[in-house]
Design an enzyme around this catalytic site. Structure first.
Site, PDB file in Angstrom:
ATOM      1  CG  ASN A   1      -1.830   1.149   1.327  1.00 32.64           C
ATOM      2  OD1 ASN A   1      -1.771   2.060   0.493  1.00 32.64           O
ATOM      3  ND2 ASN A   1      -2.688   1.138   2.321  1.00 32.64           N
TER       4      ASN A   1
ATOM      5  NE  ARG B   1      -5.972   1.741  -0.200  1.00 27.98           N
ATOM      6  CZ  ARG B   1      -5.931   2.907   0.421  1.00 27.98           C
ATOM      7  NH1 ARG B   1      -4.811   3.333   0.947  1.00 27.98           N
ATOM      8  NH2 ARG B   1      -7.011   3.646   0.531  1.00 27.98           N
TER       9      ARG B   1
ATOM     10  CG  HIS C   1     -12.925   3.401   3.218  1.00 30.13           C
ATOM     11  ND1 HIS C   1     -13.606   4.439   3.817  1.00 30.13           N
ATOM     12  CD2 HIS C   1     -11.619   3.572   3.533  1.00 30.13           C
ATOM     13  CE1 HIS C   1     -12.751   5.208   4.458  1.00 30.13           C
ATOM     14  NE2 HIS C   1     -11.536   4.704   4.310  1.00 30.13           N
TER      15      HIS C   1
ATOM     16  NE  ARG D   1      -9.950  12.840   3.217  1.00 34.90           N
ATOM     17  CZ  ARG D   1      -9.730  11.526   3.326  1.00 34.90           C
ATOM     18  NH1 ARG D   1     -10.645  10.717   3.841  1.00 34.90           N
ATOM     19  NH2 ARG D   1      -8.592  11.009   2.913  1.00 34.90           N
TER      20      ARG D   1
ATOM     21  NE  ARG E   1      -6.214   6.250  19.600  1.00 35.22           N
ATOM     22  CZ  ARG E   1      -5.314   5.485  18.992  1.00 35.22           C
ATOM     23  NH1 ARG E   1      -4.984   4.334  19.525  1.00 35.22           N
ATOM     24  NH2 ARG E   1      -4.737   5.863  17.880  1.00 35.22           N
TER      25      ARG E   1
ATOM     26  CD  GLU F   1      -8.845  -1.113   4.093  1.00 40.73           C
ATOM     27  OE1 GLU F   1      -8.415  -0.693   5.187  1.00 40.73           O
ATOM     28  OE2 GLU F   1      -9.169  -0.361   3.175  1.00 40.73           O
TER      29      GLU F   1
HETATM   30  P1  ADP Z   1      -6.929   4.858   8.894  1.00 33.19           P
HETATM   31  O1  ADP Z   1      -6.653   3.474   8.350  1.00 33.19           O
HETATM   32  O2  ADP Z   1      -7.921   5.649   8.111  1.00 33.19           O
HETATM   33  O3  ADP Z   1      -5.706   5.633   9.279  1.00 33.19           O
HETATM   34  P2  ADP Z   1      -7.828   3.479  11.276  1.00 33.19           P
HETATM   35  O4  ADP Z   1      -8.843   2.503  10.825  1.00 33.19           O
HETATM   36  O5  ADP Z   1      -6.504   2.975  11.696  1.00 33.19           O
HETATM   37  O6  ADP Z   1      -7.702   4.660  10.242  1.00 33.19           O
HETATM   38  O7  ADP Z   1      -8.474   4.295  12.494  1.00 33.19           O
HETATM   39  C1  ADP Z   1      -7.826   5.353  13.105  1.00 33.19           C
HETATM   40  C2  ADP Z   1      -8.785   5.958  14.129  1.00 33.19           C
HETATM   41  O8  ADP Z   1      -9.171   4.931  15.055  1.00 33.19           O
HETATM   42  C3  ADP Z   1      -8.178   7.087  14.926  1.00 33.19           C
HETATM   43  O9  ADP Z   1      -9.077   8.178  15.009  1.00 33.19           O
HETATM   44  C4  ADP Z   1      -8.010   6.460  16.302  1.00 33.19           C
HETATM   45  O10 ADP Z   1      -8.179   7.402  17.328  1.00 33.19           O
HETATM   46  C5  ADP Z   1      -9.128   5.458  16.356  1.00 33.19           C
HETATM   47  N1  ADP Z   1      -8.846   4.421  17.345  1.00 33.19           N
HETATM   48  C6  ADP Z   1      -7.865   3.507  17.317  1.00 33.19           C
HETATM   49  N2  ADP Z   1      -7.889   2.742  18.452  1.00 33.19           N
HETATM   50  C7  ADP Z   1      -8.915   3.210  19.198  1.00 33.19           C
HETATM   51  C8  ADP Z   1      -9.462   2.865  20.466  1.00 33.19           C
HETATM   52  N3  ADP Z   1      -8.959   1.868  21.182  1.00 33.19           N
HETATM   53  N4  ADP Z   1     -10.536   3.553  20.901  1.00 33.19           N
HETATM   54  C9  ADP Z   1     -11.059   4.556  20.147  1.00 33.19           C
HETATM   55  N5  ADP Z   1     -10.588   4.934  18.965  1.00 33.19           N
HETATM   56  C10 ADP Z   1      -9.531   4.286  18.476  1.00 33.19           C
END
Ligand code: ADP
Length: 396
Positions: free
Chosen positions: A7, A90, A179, A240, A285, A384
């Site tokens: 990716n 990807r 996605h 966004r 978080r 993915e």
């Molecule tokens: P991407 O692939 O788009 O970067 P992810 O699917 O990895 O995104 O998700 C990232 C988001 O998930 C972040 O906003 C992060 O704060 C949230 N996140 C990850 N772990 C936790 C958790 N344990 N509790 C709440 N939110 C979480």
């Protein structure tokens, strides 16, 4: 067969080596700061994660470092590169040209290049990664798996925008959705978990990560999704804005003396949770922590995030004339139980009831609705990379 899943972004590259028979991840990692200085993250199965500073002026050099790590006599997971049977890439945007994954031939790469206009931040980087792999592994088959492909089943009424037809005609301006690999993987897994044929199930998948989108999967086909021509449309995301009155662009541009690039930068990179919370952060978080500590802007951002998801689920339940399963996935969807509960409070009219104890559990696959809930609500961890591996093997 071992499949190397790549990716590739503009300055980073995520990779996994997956044994397609056992579906085990033999090694995974990330190259960061490509073209700047370079950091290689490498984690072999069952081993310690290694983080090494390493010069990687180009993507080719970054991939070479990954390949070296994979065959390293001490910590490598392969005896030689001949053990890589295929590479799955990807690719973000396949436009209307790709409704499924495809073997990457020279002609296919040209067509992907034609889609660059539609995803100027992503597609060129994906192509650089593909070319670099081809140079380093000239005899290994490569497959492209598109984020947009799954949504090519959407009907016109879902993908056409209310603008002059000539823009679709001339430039293919329409909703594409993203996605797709995740929405496809999760909706299939849902069917497997509930034990019903995929072709008979109405599922709404809420992929809530840093980027976030909702997808209506009617009898195995994506019939609508919240992202659009680009990933900017739809839900409120990390940075966004999601859906917005287009007049806001003109209004802000005039007030702040910005050109279109300046405004787009704000909507893509400085909005969403980050912008609404007045800079607390784009990471869910951080927003949650601030909200729990009493910060009103963080609370409002979280409420707006949940409300927008709920509105899309309502819209898609209407679009499909019903829904059997609502599934949460990705970083926020899989982990933020209180947010899931907050979103589901909007679904009383659908007959949804949540089992709060189940919802507070932490499993890859779980049902969080009560047995008598009219619609099943589930958490289904997305994967993915595995989906790309499966697509690659299926094509070869
Ligand atoms: P991407 O692939 O788009 O970067 P992810 O699917 O990895 O995104 O998700 C990232 C988001 O998930 C972040 O906003 C992060 O704060 C949230 N996140 C990850 N772990 C936790 C958790 N344990 N509790 C709440 N939110 C979480």
């Amino acid at each position: 067969m071992n499949v190397l899943v790549i990716n590739c972004g503009s300055s980073s590259l995520k990779y996994q080596v997956i044994d397609s028979e056992t579906e085990e991840v033999l090694a995974k990692g990330l190259c960061e700061r490509i073209g700047i200085d370079g950091i290689l993250n490498y984690k072999p199965q069952g081993g310690e994660k290694e983080v090494t500073k390493a010069d990687m002026p180009t993507h080719k050099q970054a991939i070479q470092l990954v390949l070296d790590a994979l065959v390293n006599p001490k910590t490598g997971v392969l005896k030689s590169l001949a053990e890589i049977g295929a590479v799955g890439h990807r690719v973000v945007h396949g436009g209307e040209k790709f409704a499924s994954s495809t073997i990457l031939t020279e002609e296919v790469l040209k067509v992907i290049e034609e889609c660059n206009d539609l995803a100027p931040l992503h597609n060129p980087a994906n192509l650089i990664g593909i070319r670099a792999c081809q140079e380093l592994m000239p005899n290994v088959p490569m497959v492209g798996v598109f984020d947009t492909a799954f949504h090519q089943t959407m009907p016109e009424k879902a993908y056409m925008y209310g603008i002059p037809y000539e823009y679709y005609d001339k430039y293919k301006v329409r909703k594409y959705g993203f996605h797709g690999t995740s929405h496809s993987f999760v909706s299939k897994k849902v069917a497997e978990l509930v034990g019903k044929p995929y072709e008979e199930l109405k599922t709404i998948v809420c992929h809530l990560g840093n980027g976030a989108s909702v997808c209506a999967v009617d009898c195995g086909k994506s019939v609508d999704t919240s992202m659009g021509l680009t990933p900017l449309e739809g839900l409120i995301m990390g940075t966004r804005c999601g859906d917005i009155d287009p007049s806001v662009l003109e209004f802000i541009a005039k007030k702040e003396n910005l050109d279109i690039t300046g405004v787009m930068n704000i909507l893509n990179k400085k909005s969403g949770l980050l912008g609404m919370s007045d800079g607390i952060g784009s990471d869910f978080r951080d927003i949650r922590e601030a909200a729990y500590a009493g910060n009103k802007k963080a609370t409002d951002a979280m409420d707006a995030f949940a409300y927008r998801v709920a509105k899309y689920v309502g819209a898609y339940a209407a679009a499909m004339n019903g829904v059997d399963v609502i599934a949460f996935t990705a970083g926020i969807g899989e982990n933020a139980s209180a947010l899931r509960s907050q979103i589901c409070q909007y679904f009383g009219y659908l007959g949804v009831t949540i089992d709060e104890e189940a919802n507070n559990d932490n499993k890859d696959y779980m049902t969080i609705s009560t047995p008598d809930s009219k619609v099943k609500v589930m958490v289904v961890a997305t994967n993915e990379e595995l989906a790309i591996c499966r697509e690659t093997v299926a094509l070869l």
